[in-house]
Design a protein around this motif. Structure first.
Motif, mmCIF file in Angstrom:
data_model
loop_
_atom_site.group_PDB
_atom_site.id
_atom_site.type_symbol
_atom_site.label_atom_id
_atom_site.label_comp_id
_atom_site.label_asym_id
_atom_site.label_seq_id
_atom_site.Cartn_x
_atom_site.Cartn_y
_atom_site.Cartn_z
ATOM 1 N N ASP A 113 0.879 -1.251 -0.034
ATOM 2 C CA ASP A 113 -0.134 -0.103 -0.077
ATOM 3 C C ASP A 113 0.937 1.149 0.080
ATOM 4 O OD1 ASP A 113 0.934 0.252 2.539
ATOM 5 O OD2 ASP A 113 -1.143 -0.461 3.624
ATOM 6 N N LYS A 114 0.238 2.128 0.195
ATOM 7 C CA LYS A 114 1.015 3.705 0.110
ATOM 8 C C LYS A 114 2.203 3.969 1.192
ATOM 9 C CE LYS A 114 -2.993 5.802 -1.823
ATOM 10 N NZ LYS A 114 -4.142 6.535 -1.425
ATOM 11 N N ASN A 115 1.784 3.147 2.512
ATOM 12 C CA ASN A 115 3.114 3.098 3.403
ATOM 13 C C ASN A 115 3.789 1.930 3.230
ATOM 14 O OD1 ASN A 115 1.557 5.123 4.607
ATOM 15 N ND2 ASN A 115 0.080 3.665 5.166
ATOM 16 N N PHE B 23 -4.608 -2.771 -13.803
ATOM 17 C CA PHE B 23 -3.433 -2.555 -13.923
ATOM 18 C C PHE B 23 -2.869 -1.368 -14.663
ATOM 19 C CE2 PHE B 23 -4.522 -6.820 -13.752
ATOM 20 C CZ PHE B 23 -3.934 -7.304 -12.516
ATOM 21 N N TRP B 24 -1.885 -0.558 -14.154
ATOM 22 C CA TRP B 24 -1.369 0.718 -14.677
ATOM 23 C C TRP B 24 0.085 0.760 -14.348
ATOM 24 C CZ3 TRP B 24 0.319 4.839 -12.010
ATOM 25 C CH2 TRP B 24 0.175 4.937 -10.320
ATOM 26 N N SER B 25 0.833 1.740 -15.358
ATOM 27 C CA SER B 25 1.906 2.083 -15.135
ATOM 28 C C SER B 25 2.299 3.529 -15.493
ATOM 29 C CB SER B 25 2.957 1.322 -16.019
ATOM 30 O OG SER B 25 4.248 1.975 -16.079
ATOM 31 N N ASP C 34 6.426 0.487 -11.411
ATOM 32 C CA ASP C 34 6.968 1.930 -11.223
ATOM 33 C C ASP C 34 7.947 1.507 -9.968
ATOM 34 O OD1 ASP C 34 6.157 3.768 -13.276
ATOM 35 O OD2 ASP C 34 4.256 3.746 -12.323
ATOM 36 N N ALA C 35 8.788 2.413 -9.902
ATOM 37 C CA ALA C 35 9.537 2.537 -8.671
ATOM 38 C C ALA C 35 8.705 3.150 -7.534
ATOM 39 C CB ALA C 35 10.946 3.466 -8.656
ATOM 40 N N SER C 36 8.899 2.826 -6.350
ATOM 41 C CA SER C 36 7.876 3.603 -5.294
ATOM 42 C C SER C 36 7.781 4.913 -5.389
ATOM 43 C CB SER C 36 8.656 3.000 -3.868
ATOM 44 O OG SER C 36 7.657 3.389 -2.920
ATOM 45 N N GLU C 37 8.968 5.582 -5.612
ATOM 46 C CA GLU C 37 8.832 7.240 -5.665
ATOM 47 C C GLU C 37 8.174 7.476 -6.903
ATOM 48 O OE1 GLU C 37 12.236 5.439 -6.105
ATOM 49 O OE2 GLU C 37 11.950 5.194 -4.036
ATOM 50 N N ASN C 38 8.361 6.990 -8.192
ATOM 51 C CA ASN C 38 7.291 7.411 -9.201
ATOM 52 C C ASN C 38 5.879 6.864 -8.899
ATOM 53 O OD1 ASN C 38 9.863 7.928 -10.311
ATOM 54 N ND2 ASN C 38 9.756 6.100 -11.979
ATOM 55 N N TRP C 39 5.494 5.826 -8.356
ATOM 56 C CA TRP C 39 4.243 5.409 -7.869
ATOM 57 C C TRP C 39 3.730 6.417 -7.198
ATOM 58 C CZ3 TRP C 39 2.565 2.782 -3.296
ATOM 59 C CH2 TRP C 39 1.400 2.232 -3.170
ATOM 60 N N LYS C 40 4.257 6.885 -5.902
ATOM 61 C CA LYS C 40 3.975 7.912 -5.187
ATOM 62 C C LYS C 40 3.655 9.272 -5.777
ATOM 63 C CE LYS C 40 5.315 5.517 -0.968
ATOM 64 N NZ LYS C 40 6.064 5.492 0.168
ATOM 65 N N ALA D 187 2.864 9.733 -8.724
ATOM 66 C CA ALA D 187 1.961 9.594 -9.907
ATOM 67 C C ALA D 187 0.466 9.850 -8.914
ATOM 68 C CB ALA D 187 1.795 8.310 -10.508
ATOM 69 N N LEU D 188 0.395 9.052 -7.585
ATOM 70 C CA LEU D 188 -0.690 9.292 -6.764
ATOM 71 C C LEU D 188 -0.969 10.738 -6.176
ATOM 72 C CD1 LEU D 188 -0.038 6.067 -4.673
ATOM 73 C CD2 LEU D 188 -1.543 6.372 -6.398
ATOM 74 N N LYS D 189 0.110 11.272 -6.233
ATOM 75 C CA LYS D 189 -0.102 12.628 -5.715
ATOM 76 C C LYS D 189 -0.522 13.608 -6.874
ATOM 77 C CE LYS D 189 3.381 15.874 -3.919
ATOM 78 N NZ LYS D 189 4.440 16.121 -3.362
ATOM 79 N N ASP D 190 0.005 13.351 -8.262
ATOM 80 C CA ASP D 190 -0.252 14.132 -9.212
ATOM 81 C C ASP D 190 -1.702 14.172 -9.818
ATOM 82 O OD1 ASP D 190 2.353 15.083 -9.138
ATOM 83 O OD2 ASP D 190 3.280 14.074 -10.594
ATOM 84 N N TYR D 191 -2.004 12.784 -9.761
ATOM 85 C CA TYR D 191 -3.553 12.521 -10.126
ATOM 86 C C TYR D 191 -4.503 12.241 -9.208
ATOM 87 C CZ TYR D 191 -1.078 11.608 -14.552
ATOM 88 O OH TYR D 191 -0.320 11.488 -15.729
ATOM 89 N N ASN D 192 -5.917 12.690 -9.375
ATOM 90 C CA ASN D 192 -7.076 12.501 -8.629
ATOM 91 C C ASN D 192 -7.493 11.140 -8.738
ATOM 92 O OD1 ASN D 192 -9.178 12.600 -6.528
ATOM 93 N ND2 ASN D 192 -10.182 14.152 -7.899
ATOM 94 N N PHE D 193 -7.175 9.974 -8.111
ATOM 95 C CA PHE D 193 -7.685 8.805 -8.322
ATOM 96 C C PHE D 193 -9.132 8.554 -7.468
ATOM 97 C CE2 PHE D 193 -3.460 7.324 -9.402
ATOM 98 C CZ PHE D 193 -3.477 7.891 -10.749
ATOM 99 N N GLY D 194 -9.420 9.643 -6.801
ATOM 100 C CA GLY D 194 -10.646 9.561 -5.858
ATOM 101 C C GLY D 194 -10.778 8.424 -4.846
#
Length: 177
Positions: free
Chosen positions: A55-57, A76-78, A111-117, A119-126
């Protein structure tokens, strides 16, 4: 390619039996048999093979816990496929609005953890639960992820309802009912 596209388990069995009968290339036989076995593990009613998801943590997530006793759609996504990332989340959000009692879980596959995090910050996945695979090779092999468009639907008890669907398919909603 046949095993990756056709998911009629009876036909798959006929295919593998005939293939092994005719093929003389032992290395190729081993590879095709490995794909066949992985597809067989994804039969309706089976549990998904274990892979490491976090998860995010960065906490490991038990696959059985993600259903919350609800029908669950895993996609799934990247971040390397930005148009897909945006499109699949948009589609998942639309279905989530229409089917609020269905869980939608996005799994970032490579994605590496940093890239994934990021993307989570940059997009609003609701209200879509977001997880990340820590081992692309493992999830690719065990869940037969050969295309980002693959989607897996789990029954409320965590068993596989359909492991070979596509969120963008015009008939996708039939599997949500």
């Amino acid at each position: 390619m046949y095993l990756l596209e056709e998911q009629n388990m009876f036909n798959n069995k006929k295919f593998i039996d005939r293939y092994l009968e005719l093929s003389t290339d032992k290395e190729q036989q081993k590879e095709v048999k490995s794909i066949y076995d992985a597809v067989q593990n994804l039969k309706v009613g089976n549990k998904l093979p274990e892979v490491e998801i976090v998860d995010k943590n960065s906490e490991k997530v038990d696959l059985q816990s993600i259903t919350d006793n609800k029908l669950t759609v895993i996609f799934f996504w990247s971040s390397y496929a930005e148009s897909h990332l945006e499109g699949v989340h948009k589609k998942a959000k639309l279905y989530k609005e229409k089917y609020p009692n269905v869980n939608f879980v996005g799994i970032n596959i490579n994605d590496a953890s940093e890239n994934w995090k990021r993307a989570l910050k940059d997009y609003n996945f609701g209200n879509i639960k977001e997880l990340r695979s820590t081992n692309f090779s493992d999830i690719k092999h065990k869940w037969v992820i050969t295309k980002l468009h693959r989607t897996i639907i789990l029954n409320p008890d965590g068993t596989i309802k359909n492991a070979f669907v596509n969120l963008f398919d015009v008939n996708f909603e039939k599997d949500l009912k």
